[in-house]
Design a protein around this motif. Structure first.
Motif, PDB file in Angstrom:
ATOM      1  N   LYS A   1      24.770  42.522 -29.551  1.00 25.51           N
ATOM      2  CA  LYS A   1      25.321  43.838 -29.213  1.00 25.51           C
ATOM      3  C   LYS A   1      25.693  44.587 -30.498  1.00 25.51           C
ATOM      4  O   LYS A   1      25.472  44.107 -31.599  1.00 25.51           O
ATOM      5  CB  LYS A   1      26.540  43.672 -28.310  1.00 25.51           C
ATOM      6  N   GLY A   2      26.277  45.756 -30.338  1.00 27.90           N
ATOM      7  CA  GLY A   2      26.682  46.556 -31.491  1.00 27.90           C
ATOM      8  C   GLY A   2      27.838  45.917 -32.236  1.00 27.90           C
ATOM      9  O   GLY A   2      28.550  45.059 -31.690  1.00 27.90           O
ATOM     10  N   PRO A   3      28.071  46.312 -33.507  1.00 21.19           N
ATOM     11  CA  PRO A   3      29.100  45.673 -34.349  1.00 21.19           C
ATOM     12  C   PRO A   3      30.514  45.794 -33.810  1.00 21.19           C
ATOM     13  O   PRO A   3      31.376  44.991 -34.170  1.00 21.19           O
ATOM     14  CB  PRO A   3      28.956  46.387 -35.693  1.00 21.19           C
ATOM     15  N   ALA A   4      30.795  46.767 -32.951  1.00 23.24           N
ATOM     16  CA  ALA A   4      32.135  46.875 -32.366  1.00 23.24           C
ATOM     17  C   ALA A   4      32.438  45.680 -31.461  1.00 23.24           C
ATOM     18  O   ALA A   4      33.597  45.393 -31.181  1.00 23.24           O
ATOM     19  CB  ALA A   4      32.265  48.175 -31.568  1.00 23.24           C
ATOM     20  N   MET A   5      31.381  44.991 -31.014  1.00 24.30           N
ATOM     21  CA  MET A   5      31.555  43.851 -30.109  1.00 24.30           C
ATOM     22  C   MET A   5      31.493  42.507 -30.832  1.00 24.30           C
ATOM     23  O   MET A   5      31.809  41.482 -30.244  1.00 24.30           O
ATOM     24  CB  MET A   5      30.481  43.888 -29.012  1.00 24.30           C
ATOM     25  N   TRP A   6      31.053  42.499 -32.098  1.00 25.55           N
ATOM     26  CA  TRP A   6      30.965  41.230 -32.819  1.00 25.55           C
ATOM     27  C   TRP A   6      32.354  40.614 -32.937  1.00 25.55           C
ATOM     28  O   TRP A   6      33.313  41.262 -33.357  1.00 25.55           O
ATOM     29  CB  TRP A   6      30.400  41.431 -34.214  1.00 25.55           C
ATOM     30  N   SER A   7      32.461  39.353 -32.576  1.00 30.85           N
ATOM     31  CA  SER A   7      33.774  38.699 -32.548  1.00 30.85           C
ATOM     32  C   SER A   7      33.683  37.291 -33.127  1.00 30.85           C
ATOM     33  O   SER A   7      32.993  36.428 -32.571  1.00 30.85           O
ATOM     34  CB  SER A   7      34.296  38.616 -31.104  1.00 30.85           C
ATOM     35  N   PRO A   8      34.356  37.031 -34.244  1.00 27.84           N
ATOM     36  CA  PRO A   8      34.318  35.691 -34.834  1.00 27.84           C
ATOM     37  C   PRO A   8      35.145  34.686 -34.029  1.00 27.84           C
ATOM     38  O   PRO A   8      36.171  35.034 -33.444  1.00 27.84           O
ATOM     39  CB  PRO A   8      34.916  35.896 -36.229  1.00 27.84           C
ATOM     40  N   ARG A   9      34.660  33.445 -33.989  1.00 29.59           N
ATOM     41  CA  ARG A   9      35.376  32.382 -33.265  1.00 29.59           C
ATOM     42  C   ARG A   9      35.127  31.060 -33.967  1.00 29.59           C
ATOM     43  O   ARG A   9      34.013  30.768 -34.399  1.00 29.59           O
ATOM     44  CB  ARG A   9      34.886  32.288 -31.824  1.00 29.59           C
ATOM     45  N   THR A  10      36.170  30.262 -34.087  1.00 31.25           N
ATOM     46  CA  THR A  10      36.028  28.917 -34.656  1.00 31.25           C
ATOM     47  C   THR A  10      36.485  27.864 -33.665  1.00 31.25           C
ATOM     48  O   THR A  10      37.415  28.083 -32.887  1.00 31.25           O
ATOM     49  CB  THR A  10      36.865  28.742 -35.939  1.00 31.25           C
ATOM     50  N   GLN A  11      35.793  26.725 -33.674  1.00 31.09           N
ATOM     51  CA  GLN A  11      36.349  25.494 -33.119  1.00 31.09           C
ATOM     52  C   GLN A  11      37.137  24.867 -34.257  1.00 31.09           C
ATOM     53  O   GLN A  11      36.679  24.894 -35.411  1.00 31.09           O
ATOM     54  CB  GLN A  11      35.244  24.544 -32.667  1.00 31.09           C
ATOM     55  N   ASN A  12      38.282  24.313 -33.955  1.00 33.97           N
ATOM     56  CA  ASN A  12      39.139  23.799 -35.025  1.00 33.97           C
ATOM     57  C   ASN A  12      39.553  22.356 -34.808  1.00 33.97           C
ATOM     58  O   ASN A  12      39.617  21.870 -33.678  1.00 33.97           O
ATOM     59  CB  ASN A  12      40.392  24.669 -35.154  1.00 33.97           C
ATOM     60  N   ASP A  13      39.817  21.709 -35.918  1.00 25.17           N
ATOM     61  CA  ASP A  13      40.432  20.385 -35.895  1.00 25.17           C
ATOM     62  C   ASP A  13      41.920  20.614 -35.638  1.00 25.17           C
ATOM     63  O   ASP A  13      42.646  21.077 -36.519  1.00 25.17           O
ATOM     64  CB  ASP A  13      40.202  19.702 -37.245  1.00 25.17           C
ATOM     65  N   ARG A  14      42.366  20.308 -34.422  1.00 30.47           N
ATOM     66  CA  ARG A  14      43.726  20.701 -34.036  1.00 30.47           C
ATOM     67  C   ARG A  14      44.802  19.994 -34.870  1.00 30.47           C
ATOM     68  O   ARG A  14      45.847  20.579 -35.161  1.00 30.47           O
ATOM     69  CB  ARG A  14      43.958  20.483 -32.540  1.00 30.47           C
ATOM     70  N   MET A  15      44.551  18.749 -35.288  1.00 31.70           N
ATOM     71  CA  MET A  15      45.538  18.056 -36.113  1.00 31.70           C
ATOM     72  C   MET A  15      45.590  18.653 -37.518  1.00 31.70           C
ATOM     73  O   MET A  15      46.663  18.838 -38.088  1.00 31.70           O
ATOM     74  CB  MET A  15      45.217  16.560 -36.171  1.00 31.70           C
ATOM     75  N   ARG A  16      44.406  18.986 -38.055  1.00 31.79           N
ATOM     76  CA  ARG A  16      44.359  19.586 -39.384  1.00 31.79           C
ATOM     77  C   ARG A  16      44.946  21.002 -39.363  1.00 31.79           C
ATOM     78  O   ARG A  16      45.601  21.423 -40.306  1.00 31.79           O
ATOM     79  CB  ARG A  16      42.916  19.614 -39.903  1.00 31.79           C
TER      80      ARG A  16
END
Length: 619
Positions: free
Chosen positions: A86-101
């Protein structure tokens, strides 16, 4: 025992950590009080940061000088940029994370801040004298004085955990709830309510058959949340996708008669956009299956988070249903899913600074305001921490505008409209989302962070360099042209119409099928120019060219609305004296006490004719 502090922050979740860090970094002596120092910045629910609109918030937090983006980068096990089609207004970064770290990195970050102390205890009471917060009293009977208090209690205020027909007090599994504080605040005239949220069971990953699931890897070209150069893990972990089925649904239905949600034992409303699995199969009975995301909780642990299977059904029903999901046939449960019901305070009792209207120098941030999500909480914590410091030092308050940030939309929505169900941010909530993109959060907000003192001169120079570089690239494209011979093969390949004569690169880039690297492919001189610039400057230049006309129209709209947003209203204005206002408008305006005419116009129940009356009176 304790010296007086400038700021006391109660609760060390995502809101509390950002609040304490901001206040301390600005120069206030700060005390962070938490019930358990072993679970600071705990990822109580999913081990992920960001997502649609939430990722934009995290980048804004980082641009102002908060830490959530930095901590997320340090602990990431997978990065994805959502909505790239989609257009750049919709680009959304997301991470999976090491919850303990993630929790460890937050604690180490907090311990590195000189002005910040920590204390493990439960706050039972806020000290209030002459309508002003003066400190707290803990369960140990310790009186700690301060100039300001920030409450970030999360789900702990009179929290009750539900699993089937069982219920017990708790703010999170394995942790006790906090009592006494709600009752004191109500006695001071605050209105409180109940909300609920839930979490899925956690599974031993060694007991799953991943060959029956779809792999979901992160982006090959991994990006980051923070605009700093913080070191990130080099490896990534895979996630998986599987689905429920009719057999799973039938088993789940056998537990409905014991479900606290369906039997009415839970009174609070849950998050509309993150329903439990029993709610999903009840509300969407026509669907044959629901998607399940299988997410590892870290690099080393085998614990798995079953995203999409939030539930409060009896644990035996959870176990039986889970084992009917492909890949879960031999699943071993570490702990069952549960629902938690807790107190919150409707946020229309707050000023846009997040200071309470009833008690001066008392601030609320996070789930206590009726929000859901780490990102929404962290953003509120950052703003509350900044404004607590500013208030006690007679400095200018920070109020984020809707036209300049998602954080501004979040706080304005809460304070102006209130919420009766857990509030979650979406891009659709931001009317100016075309301007509030994740790629330009540093350009929009770093000057604010720098002026406050949270962003260094060096970081601001980097932002200014990014602006300068992208502007130079745009100018290059306005000056340079491509010939039909050099570009037509590329245009044909990308299903774009060939050209018959030389064309400016700027105009070619406005075509949806063509990107800036296609131009570099067509012109070696331009490729050499492009190679001189960093990736973010190149991306910024491309977005500027492609959406230039749209940006101009949006900025024009913002400027028109700015007249109303800048029209300030005296906080002591007596709306009851304006009989030409509707009765509902008078009641709502007296309750919210809007800062500006723009904010007044967004209050539910205040009509355009009421705004006209206000405008005439103010003129």
């Amino acid at each position: 025992m304790f010296n007086k502090y400038n700021v006391i922050v109660v609760g060390a979740g995502h809101a509390g950590c950002e609040a304490a860090a901001a206040a301390a970094n600005l120069g206030s002596s700060t005390l962070l009080i938490t019930m358990n120092m072993g679970v600071i910045a705990q990822m109580s629910c999913n081990p992920a940061i960001g997502g649609v609109a939430k990722g934009q918030i995290v980048r804004e937090i980082d641009a102002i000088g908060g830490y959530t983006g930095i901590i997320a980068d340090k602990s990431t096990i997978q990065f994805r940029m959502l909505n790239k089609s989609k257009g750049p207004a919709m680009w959304s970064p997301r991470t999976q994370n090491d919850r303990m770290r993630f929790a460890e990195e937050w604690r180490l970050q907090l311990e590195a801040i000189p002005n910040l102390d920590m204390w493990q205890d439960t706050v039972k009471e806020v000290i209030v004298e002459n309508g002003r917060a003066k400190g707290v009293i803990t369960s140990l009977g310790i009186r700690i004085e301060s100039d300001a208090v920030i409450l970030t209690n999360g789900t702990f205020l009179n929290g009750i955990i539900h699993i089937g027909e069982k219920k017990f007090g708790g703010g999170r599994t394995g942790e006790k709830s906090a009592t006494g504080l709600t009752e004191q605040l109500v006695s001071l005239g605050f209105e409180s309510g109940r909300m609920k949220t839930g979490t899925p069971p956690r599974i031993d990953g060694r007991s799953l058959n991943y060959t029956l699931m779809e792999e979901q890897w992160g982006d090959e070209e991994k990006s980051r949340f923070s605009y700093t150069d913080v070191a990130m893990p080099t490896e990534q972990r895979c996630c998986w996708i599987t689905y429920t089925n009719d057999k799973v649904h039938e088993v789940l239905k056998t537990g409905f008669e014991k479900s606290p949600m369906f039997t009415g034992r839970i009174k609070g409303l849950g998050p509309r956009y993150c329903p439990s699995i029993e709610d999903k199969i009840n509300r969407f009975a026509e669907r044959e299956r629901h998607q399940i995301f299988v997410e590892p909780e870290g690099f080393q642990t085998v614990e798995i988070y079953v995203n999409g299977f939030s539930t409060s059904l009896p644990e035996d029903v959870q176990q039986k249903a889970l084992r009917l999901i492909p890949g879960f046939e031999n699943a071993k449960m570490y702990r069952p899913g549960y629902a938690i019901e807790y107190d919150y305070f409707p946020p229309m009792q707050l000023d846009l600074t997040l200071e309470t209207l009833k008690v001066k120098n008392l601030f609320f941030a996070g789930q206590i305001n009726g929000t859901t999500g780490y990102e929404e909480a962290a953003a509120q914590g950052l703003i509350a921490g900044i404004n607590a410091h500013q208030k006690i030092n007679d400095l200018h308050e920070l109020i984020m505008k809707r036209s300049e940030s998602y954080i501004g939309v979040l706080i304005d929505d809460l304070v102006t409209k209130g919420t009766e169900e857990p509030y979650r941010m979406f891009t659709s909530r931001a009317e100016h989302r075309l301007l509030l993109r994740q790629d330009n959060a540093d350009i929009r907000l770093s000057p604010i962070g720098h002026k406050l003192g949270l962003i260094s001169d060096e970081r601001l120079r980097k932002v200014e360099e990014k602006i300068s570089n992208s502007d130079k690239l745009v100018e290059h494209m306005k000056q340079l042209s491509v010939s039909p011979e050099s570009i037509n093969d590329i245009l044909t390949r990308e299903n774009s119409s060939p050209i018959t004569q030389k064309a400016r690169m700027f105009n070619m880039l406005t075509r949806p099928q063509i990107n800036i690297y296609h131009l570099a492919e067509a012109d070696t001189d331009f490729k050499q120019i492009l190679d001189q610039y960093d990736k973010e400057s190149v991306e910024q230049a491309e977005i500027k060219v492609k959406y230039d006309s749209y940006f101009e129209k949006e900025i024009e709209i913002v400027n028109k609305m700015k007249k109303m947003e800048d029209k300030e209203i005296n906080p002591n204005f007596d709306y009851s004296s304006l009989t030409s206002l509707s009765i509902e408008a008078r009641e709502k305006l007296l309750k919210v006490k809007p800062r500006t005419l723009g904010q007044a116009s967004r209050i539910s129940g205040v009509s355009p004719s009421d705004i006209s009356v206000l405008m005439v009176h103010m003129s």
